[in-house]
Design a protein around this motif. Structure first.
Motif, PDB file in Angstrom:
ATOM      1  N   ALA A  82     -59.668  13.037  -7.672  1.00 57.63           N
ATOM      2  CA  ALA A  82     -60.575  14.109  -8.063  1.00 57.63           C
ATOM      3  C   ALA A  82     -60.356  14.525  -9.518  1.00 57.63           C
ATOM      4  CB  ALA A  82     -60.383  15.301  -7.132  1.00 57.63           C
ATOM      5  N   GLU A  83     -59.086  14.712  -9.908  1.00 58.46           N
ATOM      6  CA  GLU A  83     -58.798  15.122 -11.289  1.00 58.46           C
ATOM      7  C   GLU A  83     -59.272  14.065 -12.282  1.00 58.46           C
ATOM      8  OE1 GLU A  83     -58.053  17.998 -11.973  1.00 58.46           O
ATOM      9  OE2 GLU A  83     -56.423  18.865 -10.792  1.00 58.46           O
ATOM     10  N   HIS A  84     -59.067  12.797 -11.937  1.00 55.48           N
ATOM     11  CA  HIS A  84     -59.490  11.725 -12.845  1.00 55.48           C
ATOM     12  C   HIS A  84     -61.003  11.724 -13.014  1.00 55.48           C
ATOM     13  CE1 HIS A  84     -59.089   7.973 -15.023  1.00 55.48           C
ATOM     14  NE2 HIS A  84     -60.006   7.429 -14.244  1.00 55.48           N
ATOM     15  N   ARG A  85     -61.726  11.858 -11.915  1.00 52.05           N
ATOM     16  CA  ARG A  85     -63.188  11.845 -11.999  1.00 52.05           C
ATOM     17  C   ARG A  85     -63.726  13.099 -12.697  1.00 52.05           C
ATOM     18  NH1 ARG A  85     -63.225   7.129 -12.114  1.00 52.05           N
ATOM     19  NH2 ARG A  85     -63.283   5.778 -10.287  1.00 52.05           N
ATOM     20  N   LEU A  86     -62.943  14.186 -12.676  1.00 52.48           N
ATOM     21  CA  LEU A  86     -63.341  15.396 -13.392  1.00 52.48           C
ATOM     22  C   LEU A  86     -62.957  15.351 -14.865  1.00 52.48           C
ATOM     23  CD1 LEU A  86     -62.367  18.060 -10.702  1.00 52.48           C
ATOM     24  CD2 LEU A  86     -64.692  17.513 -11.467  1.00 52.48           C
ATOM     25  N   GLY A  87     -62.254  14.282 -15.275  1.00 50.77           N
ATOM     26  CA  GLY A  87     -61.870  14.128 -16.674  1.00 50.77           C
ATOM     27  C   GLY A  87     -60.573  14.802 -17.045  1.00 50.77           C
ATOM     28  N   HIS A  88     -59.793  15.249 -16.051  1.00 53.97           N
ATOM     29  CA  HIS A  88     -58.504  15.899 -16.321  1.00 53.97           C
ATOM     30  C   HIS A  88     -57.411  14.829 -16.293  1.00 53.97           C
ATOM     31  CE1 HIS A  88     -60.633  19.488 -14.173  1.00 53.97           C
ATOM     32  NE2 HIS A  88     -61.077  19.313 -15.402  1.00 53.97           N
ATOM     33  N   LEU A  89     -57.274  14.103 -17.394  1.00 52.75           N
ATOM     34  CA  LEU A  89     -56.460  12.894 -17.400  1.00 52.75           C
ATOM     35  C   LEU A  89     -54.977  13.185 -17.178  1.00 52.75           C
ATOM     36  CD1 LEU A  89     -58.172  10.935 -20.318  1.00 52.75           C
ATOM     37  CD2 LEU A  89     -58.748  10.994 -17.896  1.00 52.75           C
ATOM     38  N   GLU A  90     -54.446  14.209 -17.801  1.00 55.21           N
ATOM     39  CA  GLU A  90     -53.022  14.494 -17.646  1.00 55.21           C
ATOM     40  C   GLU A  90     -52.709  14.942 -16.220  1.00 55.21           C
ATOM     41  OE1 GLU A  90     -51.182  16.850 -20.691  1.00 55.21           O
ATOM     42  OE2 GLU A  90     -52.635  16.215 -22.187  1.00 55.21           O
ATOM     43  N   LYS A  91     -53.538  15.791 -15.651  1.00 52.50           N
ATOM     44  CA  LYS A  91     -53.345  16.229 -14.267  1.00 52.50           C
ATOM     45  C   LYS A  91     -53.457  15.055 -13.302  1.00 52.50           C
ATOM     46  CE  LYS A  91     -55.008  20.973 -14.911  1.00 52.50           C
ATOM     47  NZ  LYS A  91     -56.041  21.963 -14.500  1.00 52.50           N
ATOM     48  N   ALA A  92     -54.396  14.145 -13.588  1.00 55.52           N
ATOM     49  CA  ALA A  92     -54.552  12.965 -12.732  1.00 55.52           C
ATOM     50  C   ALA A  92     -53.295  12.110 -12.761  1.00 55.52           C
ATOM     51  CB  ALA A  92     -55.768  12.154 -13.178  1.00 55.52           C
ATOM     52  N   SER A  93     -52.716  11.922 -13.939  1.00 52.44           N
ATOM     53  CA  SER A  93     -51.498  11.113 -14.053  1.00 52.44           C
ATOM     54  C   SER A  93     -50.376  11.696 -13.206  1.00 52.44           C
ATOM     55  CB  SER A  93     -51.055  11.019 -15.519  1.00 52.44           C
ATOM     56  OG  SER A  93     -51.986  10.296 -16.289  1.00 52.44           O
ATOM     57  N   VAL A  94     -50.196  13.011 -13.278  1.00 48.25           N
ATOM     58  CA  VAL A  94     -49.130  13.663 -12.525  1.00 48.25           C
ATOM     59  C   VAL A  94     -49.352  13.484 -11.027  1.00 48.25           C
ATOM     60  CG1 VAL A  94     -48.093  15.891 -11.970  1.00 48.25           C
ATOM     61  CG2 VAL A  94     -48.638  15.327 -14.351  1.00 48.25           C
ATOM     62  N   ALA A  95     -50.588  13.695 -10.574  1.00 43.58           N
ATOM     63  CA  ALA A  95     -50.888  13.587  -9.143  1.00 43.58           C
ATOM     64  C   ALA A  95     -50.733  12.161  -8.650  1.00 43.58           C
ATOM     65  CB  ALA A  95     -52.301  14.098  -8.873  1.00 43.58           C
ATOM     66  N   PHE A  96     -51.210  11.198  -9.416  1.00 41.22           N
ATOM     67  CA  PHE A  96     -51.078   9.803  -9.001  1.00 41.22           C
ATOM     68  C   PHE A  96     -49.613   9.386  -8.923  1.00 41.22           C
ATOM     69  CE2 PHE A  96     -55.571   8.723 -10.553  1.00 41.22           C
ATOM     70  CZ  PHE A  96     -56.050   8.604  -9.264  1.00 41.22           C
ATOM     71  N   GLU A  97     -48.823   9.789  -9.912  1.00 44.83           N
ATOM     72  CA  GLU A  97     -47.402   9.446  -9.882  1.00 44.83           C
ATOM     73  C   GLU A  97     -46.733  10.019  -8.634  1.00 44.83           C
ATOM     74  OE1 GLU A  97     -45.571   7.508 -11.775  1.00 44.83           O
ATOM     75  OE2 GLU A  97     -47.272   6.970 -13.043  1.00 44.83           O
ATOM     76  N   ALA A  98     -47.084  11.254  -8.291  1.00 42.56           N
ATOM     77  CA  ALA A  98     -46.503  11.874  -7.102  1.00 42.56           C
ATOM     78  C   ALA A  98     -46.962  11.159  -5.835  1.00 42.56           C
ATOM     79  CB  ALA A  98     -46.890  13.354  -7.040  1.00 42.56           C
ATOM     80  N   GLY A  99     -48.256  10.882  -5.723  1.00 40.73           N
ATOM     81  CA  GLY A  99     -48.785  10.276  -4.507  1.00 40.73           C
ATOM     82  C   GLY A  99     -48.296   8.867  -4.274  1.00 40.73           C
ATOM     83  N   PHE A 100     -48.413   8.018  -5.281  1.00 39.42           N
ATOM     84  CA  PHE A 100     -47.976   6.634  -5.106  1.00 39.42           C
ATOM     85  C   PHE A 100     -46.461   6.568  -4.940  1.00 39.42           C
ATOM     86  CE2 PHE A 100     -52.215   5.754  -6.575  1.00 39.42           C
ATOM     87  CZ  PHE A 100     -52.540   4.548  -5.985  1.00 39.42           C
ATOM     88  N   GLY A 101     -45.748   7.514  -5.543  1.00 39.79           N
ATOM     89  CA  GLY A 101     -44.298   7.533  -5.395  1.00 39.79           C
ATOM     90  C   GLY A 101     -43.840   7.875  -3.989  1.00 39.79           C
ATOM     91  N   LYS A 102     -44.685   8.531  -3.211  1.00 41.33           N
ATOM     92  CA  LYS A 102     -44.325   8.909  -1.844  1.00 41.33           C
ATOM     93  C   LYS A 102     -44.672   7.835  -0.823  1.00 41.33           C
ATOM     94  CE  LYS A 102     -45.045  13.789  -2.941  1.00 41.33           C
ATOM     95  NZ  LYS A 102     -43.628  14.151  -3.007  1.00 41.33           N
ATOM     96  N   LEU A 103     -45.377   6.795  -1.234  1.00 41.40           N
ATOM     97  CA  LEU A 103     -45.712   5.712  -0.314  1.00 41.40           C
ATOM     98  C   LEU A 103     -44.485   4.843  -0.042  1.00 41.40           C
ATOM     99  CD1 LEU A 103     -49.136   4.519  -1.785  1.00 41.40           C
ATOM    100  CD2 LEU A 103     -48.794   5.868   0.304  1.00 41.40           C
ATOM    101  N   ALA A 104     -44.504   4.182   1.102  1.00 39.30           N
ATOM    102  CA  ALA A 104     -43.469   3.186   1.375  1.00 39.30           C
ATOM    103  C   ALA A 104     -43.591   2.058   0.354  1.00 39.30           C
ATOM    104  CB  ALA A 104     -43.623   2.647   2.787  1.00 39.30           C
TER     105      ALA A 104
END
Length: 735
Positions: A286-308
């Protein structure tokens, strides 16, 4: 087995997996516990037969056992589930092989009987409804009614788990009904083109969409969409520990681009359940599609980091972007090499290091998350990014047009994707209510696979890439410093007017940067600054120069300029190889329009010379060239070093050089000029000097009225004491 575990398995639609555990679920059956042992034997035997590929034998065994125990709901459910799973490949396909319709009908009866015997089982209701709306023998309304009645019962009992599970199931049933109606078009004209024509001549499909069709207004399926959203939203709220319903809610919002709402529910869920991966991943989308690039990076790092690790590796696999010819090679690489390739790929794919985050990497992650949300199918154990639609979406991004059309004679809904700028069209078969769309082999062979080879990934939808990346003429010359570092001179010409085209005239600040990157893709050195320019001419070059020290481990150098308001980029990436920091060697050759030597040449380094550089490798015809380089550690015998310098200019095309003269600065007076017709000139001279660690060479070269074209400049230094050589090459363009 707990109810939640059973629902977890059923949600993935795996009848075989269910059989592995049904033997432990006697608590849900109306059969007395004394019969549980015989039931266990029957189900265990059926499990073994299914695992061995004998589904017919498993069905026969379960059918006999169920007939002998007419009130055993678990046996009837197991029997119906095996038959349903057996027939699933033939659902919604029109004419079926002999025996399949009969098995569908018997599965219907067995699952219905199981529901009557165990009326409180939410999982039984879900399986029965899945069978009803998956096959083409009964109405979807009947399937919906089965789940609604079960939902009413769960609500009346105060069974939150079953209420949430059935709400999610109802939402997905409605969603599968909505999919074939979404983006529906109808014809207003008939064209004498076939679907094959649209692949071989893509412009014809654009004509068909724009001139011969219209979208339904109001859009079809809106009521189904809203009702599906209502049910999955309720399930997501009731089952906060289950990511499945939340993913379904996110799927429905993402399908229509409701990014603000998706950002809201994702942030709320991430705060409520911070250990879950998917709320962070959908927040990144959502953040990426809204153009919030820095927020998107933080969220993606957190999400993918929690995957197996295995799941993260599957989603982030670079094979999703590689050309067809490199896929097999990637499979043969060891894990460390594959990881290094991936890191380097994203380091080079990053459109600019002058902005925070990696816009292209985030777009890749957004596409993967989007695909997993939209096209994962639990009933068929299909994962969205691995489907045909996912494969195409990850490589080429969101299509410009998605359309469905009225079902064909076989009941299949044609689904089309069109990418206007690139001329890519893809055609899928979408059996209604199944949530599966497959590209036909003709279109795979003639559209998908050829484009995977020639343009394996496109990033035009990324804001910073929409205008593309301008070239940046750049010259890089390396000189020795210490064992672990290199001095580098970088000269660039920035077309500031082109970057600022269309911007207000008072916008005259550009960001620039020089970045050194090692073989792992890490930035090991950076120099950034801003420049002010009033240039309006889009072809005029604004010179920019750097002198800095970079690690000897540097593999690439990036030079960039960025207009931050319009997000326009100019960039050059140069690979650095073949340079040693020890032993006999030379620096790169530095080319200038005018290089002035210092007053005292004794012990002079390249940095003591005054250089008016050439930006890049382009010079005007008739313009003399000044060359500067250093020679390191030639062999010293009896206090003397002796080496030979050979400089060759060779035209790539034929018939280029017309007249050449050379002048050597300094103490060398015996340079020999040899010509090779009109295409080649060589200059050779020897040096005999007092022993030292390095020597600086400077030479002026006049190519006269050389023709326009591409040339290769080769400088070879030969150590005459021990017969060893080192060579440096540069390409020249004369215009």
């Amino acid at each position: 087995m707990s109810m939640s575990s059973l629902l977890f398995l059923v949600r993935r639609g795996a009848a075989v997996v269910w059989l592995l555990h049904t033997v432990h679920a006697s608590a849900q059956s109306s059969v007395p516990p004394t019969d549980s042992l015989s039931r266990s034997v029957v189900i265990t035997r059926a499990r073994a037969l299914v695992a061995a590929g004998d589904t017919a034998g498993a069905a026969a065994s379960l059918g006999s056992a169920a007939a002998a125990a007419p009130n055993d709901g678990l046996l009837w459910h197991a029997y119906g589930t095996v038959l349903s799973h057996w027939t699933k490949p033939h659902w919604r396909k029109g004419l079926m092989p002999n025996g399949v319709p009969q098995r569908i009908i018997v599965a219907d009866s067995a699952l219905a009987r199981a529901m009557r015997l165990v009326p409180d089982s939410a999982s039984f209701a879900i399986d029965y409804a899945n069978h009803l709306w998956g096959t083409n023998f009964t109405s979807l309304e009947k399937a919906k009614g089965v789940r609604e009645r079960a939902l009413d019962g769960a609500e009346s009992r105060g069974d939150t788990l079953s209420t949430g599970t059935l709400s999610d199931g109802l939402g997905m049933l409605l969603w599968r009904r909505y999919e074939p109606l979404a983006n529906r078009r109808f014809e207003i004209l008939q064209f004498a083109f076939s679907w094959t024509d649209y692949v071989l001549e893509p412009y014809k499909f654009r004509m068909y969409i724009d001139e011969a069709t219209r979208r339904w207004d109001p859009p079809l399926g809106t009521a189904l969409y809203l009702e599906a959203l209502q049910y999955v939203r309720r399930a997501s709220a009731l089952l906060p520990d289950d990511e499945g319903p939340f993913r379904h809610e996110a799927m429905v919002l993402a399908e229509r681009g409701s990014w603000d709402e998706l950002e809201l529910i994702s942030r709320r869920r991430a705060k409520l359940r911070p250990a879950q991966a998917w709320p962070w991943m959908t927040l990144g989308l959502a953040e990426h599609r809204l153009g919030h690039l820095e927020k998107a990076s933080v969220a993606f790092e957190a999400g993918f980091g929690k995957l197996a690790p295995d799941e993260r590796g599957r989603l982030m696999s670079l094979k999703r972007l590689l050309p067809t010819g490199q896929l097999v090679f990637a499979d043969t690489m060891a894990a460390p090499q594959r990881e290094q390739l991936t890191d380097m790929y994203w380091a080079l794919a990053n459109p600019t290091l002058l902005l925070e985050g990696n816009a292209v990497l985030n777009e890749f992650r957004a596409r993967v998350v989007h695909s997993e949300l939209l096209w994962t199918n639990e009933e068929y154990t299909m994962r969205g990014a691995d489907t045909d639609r996912g494969e195409i979406f990850v490589r080429w991004g969101p299509p410009d047009d998605i359309s469905t059309f009225a079902p064909t004679g076989t009941g299949v809904v044609p689904l089309t994707w069109m990418y206007r700028r690139t001329g890519l069209n893809f055609f899928f078969r979408l059996p209604p209510t199944l949530g599966i769309a497959r590209i036909e082999q003709f279109y795979r062979s003639n559209m998908l696979e050829p484009n995977m080879a020639k343009r394996p990934a496109i990033w035009e939808n990324v804001p910073v890439m929409r205008r593309g990346v301008d070239s940046l003429p750049v010259q890089i010359a390396r000189f020795r410093d210490t064992a672990d570092s290199i001095d580098v001179a970088v000269f660039a010409g920035i077309r500031a007017g082109a970057l600022r085209a269309g911007m207000p005239t008072d916008t005259n600040v550009l960001k620039t940067g020089l970045f050194a990157i090692d073989a792992t893709g890490q930035v090991v050195a950076r120099v950034t600054n801003t420049i002010r320019t009033g240039e309006q001419d889009t072809l005029a070059l604004t010179p920019q120069r750097w002198r800095t020290r970079i690690p000897a481990t540097t593999a690439y150098v990036r030079v960039e300029a960025l207009e931050t308001d319009a997000l326009r980029i100019a960039r050059a990436i140069r690979e650095l190889d073949g340079f040693t920091t020890a032993g006999f060697g030379t620096s790169d050759v530095l080319i200038g329009s005018r290089i002035t030597s210092p007053t005292n040449l004794v012990d002079a380094r390249w940095s003591d010379f005054t250089v008016a550089p050439v930006n890049g490798n382009t010079i005007r015809s008739g313009q003399p060239l000044d060359l500067l380089w250093e020679v390191y550690l030639p062999t010293v015998v009896d206090g003397t070093a002796r080496y030979r310098v050979s400089l060759v200019v060779q035209r790539v095309e034929q018939k280029g050089l017309v007249a050449v003269s050379a002048k050597v600065l300094g103490s060398v007076r015996d340079a020999i000029v040899r010509t090779g017709g009109q295409d080649r000139v060589a200059i050779v001279y020897d040096r005999s000097v007092a022993g030292a660690a390095l020597y600086t060479e400077s030479l002026r070269l006049d190519l006269g009225s050389a023709r326009r074209g591409r040339y290769v400049l080769t400088v070879t230094v030969q150590d005459l004491q021990v017969e060893r050589t080192v060579t440096r090459r540069r390409e020249l363009i004369i215009f």
